[in-house]
Enzyme design. Structure first.
Site, mmCIF file in Angstrom:
data_model
loop_
_atom_site.group_PDB
_atom_site.id
_atom_site.type_symbol
_atom_site.label_atom_id
_atom_site.label_comp_id
_atom_site.label_asym_id
_atom_site.label_seq_id
_atom_site.Cartn_x
_atom_site.Cartn_y
_atom_site.Cartn_z
ATOM 1 N N TYR A 123 -4.175 70.666 -27.100
ATOM 2 C CA TYR A 123 -4.397 69.939 -25.847
ATOM 3 C C TYR A 123 -3.163 69.869 -24.948
ATOM 4 O O TYR A 123 -3.213 69.258 -23.888
ATOM 5 C CB TYR A 123 -4.928 68.531 -26.132
ATOM 6 C CG TYR A 123 -6.377 68.502 -26.593
ATOM 7 C CD1 TYR A 123 -7.053 69.661 -26.938
ATOM 8 C CD2 TYR A 123 -7.067 67.305 -26.676
ATOM 9 C CE1 TYR A 123 -8.371 69.621 -27.372
ATOM 10 C CE2 TYR A 123 -8.391 67.257 -27.103
ATOM 11 C CZ TYR A 123 -9.034 68.420 -27.457
ATOM 12 O OH TYR A 123 -10.340 68.370 -27.870
ATOM 13 N N LYS A 175 -6.257 72.108 -41.472
ATOM 14 C CA LYS A 175 -6.824 73.437 -41.737
ATOM 15 C C LYS A 175 -5.695 74.360 -42.181
ATOM 16 O O LYS A 175 -5.533 75.477 -41.686
ATOM 17 C CB LYS A 175 -7.510 73.949 -40.456
ATOM 18 C CG LYS A 175 -8.402 75.153 -40.666
ATOM 19 C CD LYS A 175 -9.711 74.828 -41.375
ATOM 20 C CE LYS A 175 -10.487 76.102 -41.657
ATOM 21 N NZ LYS A 175 -11.770 75.834 -42.363
ATOM 22 N N ASP A 208 -13.069 70.754 -42.037
ATOM 23 C CA ASP A 208 -14.527 70.947 -41.997
ATOM 24 C C ASP A 208 -15.198 70.215 -43.164
ATOM 25 O O ASP A 208 -16.260 69.593 -42.998
ATOM 26 C CB ASP A 208 -14.912 72.432 -41.959
ATOM 27 C CG ASP A 208 -14.019 73.305 -42.816
ATOM 28 O OD1 ASP A 208 -12.965 72.837 -43.265
ATOM 29 O OD2 ASP A 208 -14.376 74.475 -43.048
ATOM 30 N N ASP A 232 -10.117 64.301 -31.787
ATOM 31 C CA ASP A 232 -11.024 64.095 -30.661
ATOM 32 C C ASP A 232 -12.465 64.249 -31.141
ATOM 33 O O ASP A 232 -13.330 63.408 -30.874
ATOM 34 C CB ASP A 232 -10.692 65.135 -29.575
ATOM 35 C CG ASP A 232 -11.479 64.913 -28.298
ATOM 36 O OD1 ASP A 232 -12.062 63.822 -28.138
ATOM 37 O OD2 ASP A 232 -11.505 65.838 -27.460
HETATM 38 MG MG MG Z 1 -13.115 62.746 -26.744
#
Ligand code: MG
Ligand code: NAI
Length: 337
Positions: A123, A175, A208, A232
């Protein structure tokens, strides 16, 4: 000694849910002084900028802000003030508790906290296109930034949070099996930090598989910490486990300042009608009370909210009732005593 906080009512339903929240805080006896400041479209209309210097100065002074939702125009117009505030005060931890309030949902008694890294990862927006032949957008690349410093402070915050909130376990979701450098660094740093907290159980899980576990058996998790984009996505999943965004509070925590806000937006469709549910902001205010050290008042307000919502006779429209914001506010205040 009382604590002064900056209050930004914001846009849309912001002023309605903010005044309800402040009314309940005042009734609770919380020892706070309120420095009200402008932000968002409301500020743009009144003083010509969506983020006035006075507002920033106030947060620099008080170091604690309670913020209503701010409308972000899509497409053109000014950029998100929420993001600007996070950047300005380097609010590196986004704390999102998910706790069952209304019984009878998909699960009973969910009580989880997700702590999301708020400043790094994908991000940061380091992206570009790669042209090939006559196609200027034949490919695109995005860079994931992970730093030891950024990871260490957010993982440490997760452990400190676990300690101060009587939590038993911290799970880092990652991950590292595929992204061996970026995610591998996160895993290594998390393991190092964990050695400073022998009193808190620590585990790591692949992201995951964590998503699946959250749906199959959420009770096996407690406090989760992860990088920006994973956080998020999973924080919305967790909000779904407890019935959606209506009750979801959030804290954005930095070294020098903290900002507390509901997860929902300015709800222009119901603004000014006096029917908004103030619970998201109220529970954010409880996180703020915890943050400034008044755990006791925070617990009392949470209990009052639980009492009113579980009793079920005074609920706002989004909870399936027909009470106004004011009626609900009065009911919560009554339940405080
Ligand atoms: Mg969000
Ligand atoms: P929204 O959360 O404002 O509304 C989504 C739906 O939920 C609407 O139907 C709304 O009426 C309902 N809702 C939201 N909060 C409610 C409450 N407290 N009580 C009862 N019903 C409630 O999301 P939307 O419509 O996508 O965004 C509206 C504006 O808010 C946009 O400008 C967006 O950028 C901004 N926004 C700001 C945020 C912030 O300041 N942290 C967060 C999310 C959105």
């Amino acid at each position: 000694m009382s604590t002064t906080i900056t209050v930004i009512p914001g846009d849309g339903i912001g002023p309605e849910v903010t005044s309800a929240t402040v009314e309940i805080l005042q009734a609770s006896g919380a020892d706070l002084d309120y420095d009200e400041q402008l932000g968002g479209v409301t500020a743009l209309e009144q003083v010509g900028t969506p983020l006035p210097d006075e507002t920033l100065d106030s947060i620099r002074r008080t170091r604690v802000a309670l913020k209503g939702p701010l409308t972000t125009p899509s497409g053109s117009g000014f950029r998100s003030i929420n993001v600007a505030l996070r950047k300005e005060f380097d609010l590196y931890s986004n704390v999102r508790p998910a706790r069952t309030i209304v019984p009878g949902g998909r699960y009973e008694d969910i009580d989880l906290v997700l702590i999301r890294e708020n400043t790094e990862g994908l991000y940061v927006g380091v992206e570009h296109y790669i042209g090939m032949g006559d196609d200027p957008r034949a490919a695109a690349e995005s860079v994931m930034i992970v730093t030891r410093h950024g990871t260490e402070r957010v993982v440490r915050y997760a452990f400190e949070y676990a300690r101060t909130h009587d939590r038993r376990k911290v799970t880092v979701a990652h991950k590292a099996n595929i992204l061996k450098y970026t995610q591998g660094l996160i895993l290594d740093v998390a393991k190092e930090v964990a050695t400073d907290y022998p009193d808190i159980e620590f585990e790591d899980r692949i992201i995951d598989a964590t998503a699946m576990l959250l749906v199959l058996d959420p009770y096996r998790l407690d406090v989760l910490v992860m990088e920006n984009m994973f956080g998020d996505i999973l924080s919305d999943l967790m909000a779904g486990l407890v019935g959606g965004l209506g009750f979801a509070p959030a804290g954005n925590i930095g070294t020098d300042a903290a900002m507390f806000e509901a997860v929902h937006g300015s709800a222009p469709d119901i603004a000014g009608k006096g029917i908004a549910n103030p619970t998201g902001l109220l529970l954010s205010a409880c996180m703020m009370l915890d943050h400034v050290g008044d755990m006791e008042t925070a617990a009392r307000i949470r209990k009052a909210v639980d009492t009113v919502v579980r009793r079920g006779d005074v609920r706002t429209a989004d909870m399936g009732g027909d009470a106004s914001t004011k009626e609900y506010t009065r009911a919560v205040i009554k339940a405080l005593f």
